[in-house]
Motif scaffolding. Structure first.
Motif, PDB file in Angstrom:
ATOM      1  N   PRO A 165      52.559   9.794  59.318  1.00 54.75           N
ATOM      2  CA  PRO A 165      53.163  10.896  58.551  1.00 54.75           C
ATOM      3  C   PRO A 165      53.259  12.156  59.412  1.00 54.75           C
ATOM      4  O   PRO A 165      52.332  12.497  60.135  1.00 54.75           O
ATOM      5  CB  PRO A 165      52.195  11.105  57.386  1.00 54.75           C
ATOM      6  CG  PRO A 165      50.887  10.574  57.864  1.00 54.75           C
ATOM      7  CD  PRO A 165      51.198   9.507  58.880  1.00 54.75           C
ATOM      8  N   PHE A 166      54.408  12.823  59.327  1.00 54.54           N
ATOM      9  CA  PHE A 166      54.625  14.099  60.001  1.00 54.54           C
ATOM     10  C   PHE A 166      55.007  15.112  58.937  1.00 54.54           C
ATOM     11  O   PHE A 166      55.991  14.914  58.222  1.00 54.54           O
ATOM     12  CB  PHE A 166      55.745  13.992  61.046  1.00 54.54           C
ATOM     13  CG  PHE A 166      55.312  13.358  62.345  1.00 54.54           C
ATOM     14  CD1 PHE A 166      55.010  14.143  63.435  1.00 54.54           C
ATOM     15  CD2 PHE A 166      55.212  11.983  62.457  1.00 54.54           C
ATOM     16  CE1 PHE A 166      54.610  13.572  64.638  1.00 54.54           C
ATOM     17  CE2 PHE A 166      54.811  11.394  63.644  1.00 54.54           C
ATOM     18  CZ  PHE A 166      54.509  12.179  64.740  1.00 54.54           C
ATOM     19  N   PHE A 167      54.230  16.170  58.827  1.00 51.06           N
ATOM     20  CA  PHE A 167      54.491  17.192  57.818  1.00 51.06           C
ATOM     21  C   PHE A 167      55.576  18.132  58.305  1.00 51.06           C
ATOM     22  O   PHE A 167      55.566  18.576  59.457  1.00 51.06           O
ATOM     23  CB  PHE A 167      53.202  17.940  57.474  1.00 51.06           C
ATOM     24  CG  PHE A 167      52.268  17.098  56.668  1.00 51.06           C
ATOM     25  CD1 PHE A 167      52.278  17.166  55.282  1.00 51.06           C
ATOM     26  CD2 PHE A 167      51.400  16.200  57.279  1.00 51.06           C
ATOM     27  CE1 PHE A 167      51.444  16.375  54.519  1.00 51.06           C
ATOM     28  CE2 PHE A 167      50.563  15.398  56.525  1.00 51.06           C
ATOM     29  CZ  PHE A 167      50.583  15.487  55.152  1.00 51.06           C
ATOM     30  N   MET A 168      56.522  18.433  57.420  1.00 46.96           N
ATOM     31  CA  MET A 168      57.660  19.289  57.757  1.00 46.96           C
ATOM     32  C   MET A 168      57.308  20.751  57.498  1.00 46.96           C
ATOM     33  O   MET A 168      56.832  21.092  56.425  1.00 46.96           O
ATOM     34  CB  MET A 168      58.890  18.921  56.916  1.00 46.96           C
ATOM     35  CG  MET A 168      59.420  17.539  57.146  1.00 46.96           C
ATOM     36  SD  MET A 168      60.897  17.178  56.149  1.00 46.96           S
ATOM     37  CE  MET A 168      60.170  16.962  54.524  1.00 46.96           C
ATOM     38  N   LEU A 211      57.244   8.633  60.444  1.00 49.41           N
ATOM     39  CA  LEU A 211      57.920   8.190  61.655  1.00 49.41           C
ATOM     40  C   LEU A 211      57.194   6.977  62.219  1.00 49.41           C
ATOM     41  O   LEU A 211      55.965   6.887  62.136  1.00 49.41           O
ATOM     42  CB  LEU A 211      57.941   9.294  62.713  1.00 49.41           C
ATOM     43  CG  LEU A 211      59.042  10.339  62.600  1.00 49.41           C
ATOM     44  CD1 LEU A 211      58.988  11.086  61.296  1.00 49.41           C
ATOM     45  CD2 LEU A 211      59.006  11.291  63.764  1.00 49.41           C
ATOM     46  N   GLU A 212      57.974   6.056  62.769  1.00 48.25           N
ATOM     47  CA  GLU A 212      57.376   4.900  63.436  1.00 48.25           C
ATOM     48  C   GLU A 212      57.218   5.254  64.907  1.00 48.25           C
ATOM     49  O   GLU A 212      58.200   5.389  65.642  1.00 48.25           O
ATOM     50  CB  GLU A 212      58.241   3.653  63.263  1.00 48.25           C
ATOM     51  CG  GLU A 212      57.590   2.416  63.808  1.00 48.25           C
ATOM     52  CD  GLU A 212      58.338   1.148  63.448  1.00 48.25           C
ATOM     53  OE1 GLU A 212      57.705   0.083  63.455  1.00 48.25           O
ATOM     54  OE2 GLU A 212      59.548   1.218  63.159  1.00 48.25           O
ATOM     55  N   VAL A 213      55.966   5.445  65.315  1.00 48.21           N
ATOM     56  CA  VAL A 213      55.649   5.823  66.690  1.00 48.21           C
ATOM     57  C   VAL A 213      54.867   4.675  67.316  1.00 48.21           C
ATOM     58  O   VAL A 213      53.774   4.342  66.856  1.00 48.21           O
ATOM     59  CB  VAL A 213      54.811   7.126  66.728  1.00 48.21           C
ATOM     60  CG1 VAL A 213      54.500   7.525  68.160  1.00 48.21           C
ATOM     61  CG2 VAL A 213      55.523   8.249  65.995  1.00 48.21           C
ATOM     62  N   ASN A 231      64.487   8.977  68.995  1.00 51.01           N
ATOM     63  CA  ASN A 231      64.769   7.587  68.616  1.00 51.01           C
ATOM     64  C   ASN A 231      63.708   6.940  67.725  1.00 51.01           C
ATOM     65  O   ASN A 231      63.753   5.724  67.510  1.00 51.01           O
ATOM     66  CB  ASN A 231      65.034   6.701  69.840  1.00 51.01           C
ATOM     67  CG  ASN A 231      66.342   7.056  70.498  1.00 51.01           C
ATOM     68  OD1 ASN A 231      67.306   7.419  69.837  1.00 51.01           O
ATOM     69  ND2 ASN A 231      66.375   6.972  71.823  1.00 51.01           N
ATOM     70  N   CYS A 232      62.779   7.717  67.194  1.00 53.51           N
ATOM     71  CA  CYS A 232      61.825   7.157  66.227  1.00 53.51           C
ATOM     72  C   CYS A 232      62.547   6.924  64.905  1.00 53.51           C
ATOM     73  O   CYS A 232      63.299   7.781  64.439  1.00 53.51           O
ATOM     74  CB  CYS A 232      60.655   8.119  65.984  1.00 53.51           C
ATOM     75  SG  CYS A 232      59.448   8.171  67.308  1.00 53.51           S
ATOM     76  N   ILE A 274      65.098   5.715  56.200  1.00 52.60           N
ATOM     77  CA  ILE A 274      66.148   6.640  55.778  1.00 52.60           C
ATOM     78  C   ILE A 274      66.905   7.245  56.951  1.00 52.60           C
ATOM     79  O   ILE A 274      67.866   7.979  56.740  1.00 52.60           O
ATOM     80  CB  ILE A 274      65.598   7.774  54.878  1.00 52.60           C
ATOM     81  CG1 ILE A 274      64.580   8.628  55.622  1.00 52.60           C
ATOM     82  CG2 ILE A 274      65.028   7.209  53.598  1.00 52.60           C
ATOM     83  CD1 ILE A 274      64.210   9.913  54.886  1.00 52.60           C
ATOM     84  N   GLY A 275      66.499   6.951  58.179  1.00 54.83           N
ATOM     85  CA  GLY A 275      67.231   7.503  59.309  1.00 54.83           C
ATOM     86  C   GLY A 275      66.486   7.354  60.622  1.00 54.83           C
ATOM     87  O   GLY A 275      65.565   6.542  60.755  1.00 54.83           O
TER      88      GLY A 275
END
Length: 170
Positions: free
Chosen positions: A50-53, A42-44, A82-83, A10-11
């Motif tokens: 998963p990263f919790f907001m 996020l692709e790290v 840039n992830c 999505i971005g």
């Protein structure tokens, strides 16, 4: 472990914003705002994480500032620059508005409406011009025009398209 077929892009994370760990998030799909989602993926280093907001706020129609849990410094935020950002397909399917974006369709098979045969699988979406294109895994390009799409089957991950004659020969 999160699998690539269970999510869609999505971005992308932009630069760090400020000194408290916020990042700018450039998005193509605002599904994270329409659906109750506590996290983004996020692709790290090639791994989907998963990263919790904690919070987010919109800066424009396609940019938001996001604060993730445990990302509390500018240095940690810079590590995310840039992830690619992904969203779980199962949460997107619960979207009451049923707004399908072209990026959601990555991984779907394209079926030719006239023959009923599988033409290929969508690898990516090229939206760099006004004429949006599906790029198939073999590199061929198919117009992603709503007028040509006759059916979308989310359960079987297929899109039936009335392909213009000769398009596959290009």
């Amino acid at each position: 472990m999160i699998k690539k077929e269970d999510v869609y892009k999505i971005g992308r994370i932009g630069k760090a914003h400020g000194v408290k760990g916020e990042v700018s998030f450039n998005f193509d799909d605002d599904v994270f705002d329409r659906v109750e989602a506590e996290y983004l993926i996020l692709e790290v280093d090639g791994i989907l994480v998963p990263f919790f907001m904690e919070e987010y706020r919109f800066r424009s129609d396609n940019t938001a500032l996001v604060k993730f849990e445990d990302i509390d410094t500018q240095e940690r935020a810079r590590e995310l620059t840039n992830c690619d950002v992904f969203f779980p397909r199962n949460l997107a399917e619960d979207d009451e508005e049923e707004v399908l974006t072209y990026s959601f369709l990555v991984g779907f098979d394209i079926v030719d409406a006239s023959t009923g045969k599988k033409t290929g699988t969508i690898a990516s979406v090229d939206d760099s011009t006004l004429n949006i294109l599906f790029e198939l895994e073999d590199g061929r390009l198919i117009p992603a025009s709503e007028e040509l799409i006759t059916d979308i089957d989310k359960e079987n991950k297929t899109i039936t398209i009335a392909l213009p004659e000769g398009i596959l020969d290009l």
